[in-house]
Scaffold this active site. Structure first.
Site, PDB file in Angstrom:
ATOM      1  CE1 TYR A  29     -16.995  32.422  31.654  1.00 22.30           C
ATOM      2  CE2 TYR A  29     -18.713  33.615  30.489  1.00 22.30           C
ATOM      3  CZ  TYR A  29     -17.379  33.338  30.705  1.00 22.30           C
ATOM      4  OH  TYR A  29     -16.424  33.985  29.961  1.00 22.30           O
ATOM      5  CB  SER A 100     -18.364  38.310  27.734  1.00 19.76           C
ATOM      6  OG  SER A 100     -16.969  38.136  27.859  1.00 19.76           O
TER       7      SER A 100
END
Length: 566
Positions: A29, A100
Site C-alpha cells: 500500500y 491485514s
C-alpha cells in the site's frame, strides 16, 4: 531477492548508536504512506530502541518486479527477514508487524523458517486457506473479494503499466475511475451475469471473477499453505483482532493454533487482543455506537494504545525484558455493552458454556424448544435483495462496517425476527455464535442468512454478528468452524433440511432491559453476492427467480441460536 529483483524500503533508526533488534513491515500500500500510525508508528518504535523497516512488496510502488498477490510473499518474506537481520546496527533479531496484508506477509515469511525471525504481531489476519471452500465462509461469495483489487491495488498497477506515457495513463485512469465509482456505489453488484465485470473498461476484477467461478471442492488457486503451517512458525506471536472485522475467524484460529503449539513445545504462550474494531478502524466507536475511550486503539484502557502494546511485546520477545509483560494477561477481550476489557489466561474463555435460544411461532425467542407449530414463510426475490447495513464487512466507504440500527431492514417482509423478553440480568456472550436452522425452499438452491441483534430498550436494534449458508453447500459446512469440501448438493424443492450457519464470535453483554433477537432472511447484498435461486452459480447466472422460503420451529425441527456464555 534471490532472483535478483530489488525491493525498496524506508529504514528508521534510533538517533543513538548501538545495536538494536529490527522490526519489519512488508506491505503493498506504499511504504511512504503510514496508514497505521495508531496501530504501529515506525517513528515511535524507532525512538524506543528499534530499527524499523517499512518495505514495498514486489511489484508495488518503489519496488521492482511483478505483483503476484500472496504467492510471492513466501520466498520474498524469508529473503527480506534475513536481509533486515544484516542491516548496519542490527543485533541479528527480527520482529514483524502490520495488519491485514501485512499480516499475510508475516505468516508467509514465518513458514519458510527464517532463522532471524523471533517475534510477530499480526493484526486482523486472514485465515490460511487451502481450498476455495475456506475462501467462501458458508459457500457464498464475499462482495469484498471484488473490491480489494479495484479499490486498493489497481491505481498503482496502471501507473506502472503506463510509465512514460502520461496520455495513456490519463485515459486508463479515467476508465478505471468510472468503473471503481460504479463498484463503490453498489451498481455493479447488480449486473447479470456478474462475470461481465471482468471485461469492463478499467476493471481489475478478472482474476477474482475467475477464482469465484471455481467449485468449492477445488484446490485454492493460490499457492497453498504447508500442511504443517503452525509447526513451522518459530516466532513468538501476538494476535490482534476486531469483533467487526471480516477476518475475525482467521485471527482466532491462528491464535488457538499457536496456543496449542506453545503447549506442546513449552514456548512462550501467544497473546490475543480483540477490540470492538472493524478491519480498518481501531477507534472507540464503530458504526452508530460509541464504546468509550478505553476501547480506542490510541488509549487502550490507559496502557499507551496499540503502539504501547507492540513495544511491550517486542521488549519481552526481542530484548529479553519479561517484566514488560508482567501485568499483561495473555488474552484480553473487549466486552461491548458493559464497555470494558476482560482478561483471561486463554481463549476460548475458561468455564464458558454454550446455551441455546429457540425460535418460536409468533416471533418469540425462548430457552426451550417450541411446541408443534406451522413454519414461518417469506418470499426471497433476488431482484430486490435485503441490503447490507453494517456488520463485519470490508466494502467501499459507502457501505461502512460496524453496528447499525437494523429496524428498517427488519421491517421488510422478507426478514423474519425472533425476539426474547426483556432481560432481567446482564447476559454476556463471549465466544463462538452459530445457528441451527431447519428450512425449506421452492428453489433448487438459495441462501439463508442469520443475524444476532441487540435490541435496546428504546427499540433500536444493533447487529452483533451474522452469517450465511449456501443451501447446496450444506455438506461442505456441516458444523461451525468445520470445512469439508464437497460437490454441491441441490435442494429437493419444498423439502426441509438442516443448515448450520456460523456467525463467528463476539464479545457483548446484553444489559438488563435489552432483548436478544435473531433475524433470518436470504440475503445481505452486497456483503454476500445475492443468490439468484437458480441452478447457476451467481457469477454466471443470467436470470433471477423468486423463492418461497419456510423456517421451521417445532419439536422435531428446533431452529435455534447457540451462544457462548460466561
Amino acid at each position: 531477492m534471490r532472483d535478483g529483483v530489488v525491493l525498496r524500503a524506508d529504514v528508521y533508526r534510533p538517533a543513538d548508536g548501538g545495536r538494536y533488534p529490527v522490526l519489519l513491515s512488508r506491505q503493498p500500500y506504499n511504504k511512504d504512506v503510514n496508514i497505521n500510525l495508531m496501530y504501529a508508528d515506525p517513528v515511535r518504535l524507532a525512538a524506543h530502541g528499534y530499527i524499523v523497516v517499512m518495505q514495498d512488496v514486489r511489484g508495488r510502488y518503489a519496488s521492482d518486479g511483478e505483483f503476484t498477490p500472496s504467492d510471492q510473499e513466501f520466498e520474498d518474506g524469508y529473503d527480506s527477514v534475513q536481509w533486515a537481520a544484516e542491516l548496519p546496527g542490527s543485533d541479528g533479531q527480527v520482529g514483524m508487524f502490520g495488519r491485514s496484508y501485512h499480516s499475510e506477509t508475516q505468516w508467509r515469511a514465518a513458514v519458510m523458517e527464517p532463522p532471524a525471525l523471533r517475534s510477530m504481531v499480526t493484526g486482523v489476519s486472514r485465515f490460511h486457506y487451502s481450498t476455495e471452500a475456506q475462501e467462501r465462509p458458508g459457500g457464498a461469495h464475499e462482495g469484498s473479494r471484488l473490491g480489494w483489487m479495484q479499490f486498493l491495488i489497481g491505481a498503482d498497477i496502471l501507473a506502472r503499466r503506463h510509465r512514460g506515457d502520461p496520455e495513456g495513463l490519463a485515459r486508463a485512469m479515467a476508465e478505471f475511475g468510472r468503473t471503481t465509482a460504479r463498484l463503490a456505489s453498489g451498481e455493479l453488484f447488480r449486473l447479470l451475469p456478474l462475470h461481465q465485470l471482468a471485461a469492463l473498461p478499467g476493471s481489475m476484477m478478472g482474476d477474482v471473477i475467475a477464482a469465484m467461478s471455481r467449485p468449492l471442492d477445488a484446490a485454492l488457486h493460490r499457492r497453498p499453505w504447508p500442511t504443517d503451517t503452525y509447526e513451522r512458525v518459530h516466532a513468538d506471536t501476538f494476535h490482534v483482532g476486531g469483533w467487526y472485522d471480516i477476518f475475525t475467524p482467521g485471527t482466532l484460529t491462528q491464535y488457538e493454533a499457536m496456543r496449542d503449539v506453545a503447549a506442546r513445545t513449552g514456548r512462550r504462550v501467544p497473546h490475543l487482543l480483540v477490540g470492538p474494531w472493524t478491519h480498518s478502524s481501531y477507534l472507540g466507536n464503530a458504526g452508530e455506537l460509541d464504546f468509550g475511550p478505553a476501547a480506542s486503539g490510541a488509549v487502550l484502557d490507559g496502557r499507551g494504545g496499540l503502539n504501547g502494546e507492540h513495544l511491550r511485546w517486542y521488549d519481552a520477545t526481542l530484548k529479553g525484558r519479561d517484566d514488560a509483560l508482567a501485568d499483561t494477561a495473555p488474552v484480553r477481550l473487549f466486552v461491548m455493552g458493559e464497555n470494558r476489557w476482560r482478561s483471561y489466561d486463554s481463549y476460548p474463555v475458561p468455564g464458558a458454556r454454550t446455551e441455546d435460544w429457540y425460535l418460536q411461532p409468533g416471533g418469540g425467542l425462548e430457552r426451550t424448544a417450541a411446541t408443534d407449530s406451522e413454519p414461518d414463510r417469506y418470499d426471497y426475490d433476488p431482484a430486490d435483495p435485503v441490503p447490507t447495513r453494517g456488520g463485519s464487512t470490508m466494502l467501499a466507504p459507502t457501505l461502512p462496517p460496524g453496528p447499525f440500527d437494523q429496524r428498517e431492514i427488519e421491517a421488510r417482509p422478507d426478514v423474519l425476527s425472533y425476539t426474547s423478553a426483556p432481560l432481567e440480568q446482564p447476559y454476556t456472550v463471549l465466544g463462538a455464535v452459530s445457528v441451527t436452522l431447519f428450512a425449506a425452499s421452492s428453489a433448487p438452491d438459495t441462501d439463508f442468512v442469520a443475524r444476532l441483534v441487540d435490541v435496546h430498550p428504546d427499540g433500536r436494534a444493533f447487529n452483533v454478528v451474522d452469517g450465511i449458508i449456501r443451501a447446496s453447500a450444506r455438506d461442505t459446512y456441516p458444523e461451525p468452524g468445520v470445512v469439508r469440501p464437497a460437490p454441491p448438493s441441490p435442494l429437493e424443492p419444498d423439502a426441509p433440511y438442516r443448515f448450520c450457519i456460523d456467525l463467528w464470535a463476539t464479545g457483548l453483554t446484553f444489559l438488563p432491559g435489552h432483548r436478544i433477537r435473531v433475524d433470518v432472511t436470504s440475503s445481505s447484498h452486497p456483503r454476500w453476492i445475492r443468490h439468484t435461486n437458480t441452478d447457476d452459480d451467481p457469477v454466471d447466472a443470467t436470470e433471477t427467480r423468486v423463492a418461497r422460503q419456510r423456517i421451521f420451529h417445532d419439536p422435531t425441527r428446533p431452529s435455534r441460536i447457540h451462544v457462548t456464555v460466561v
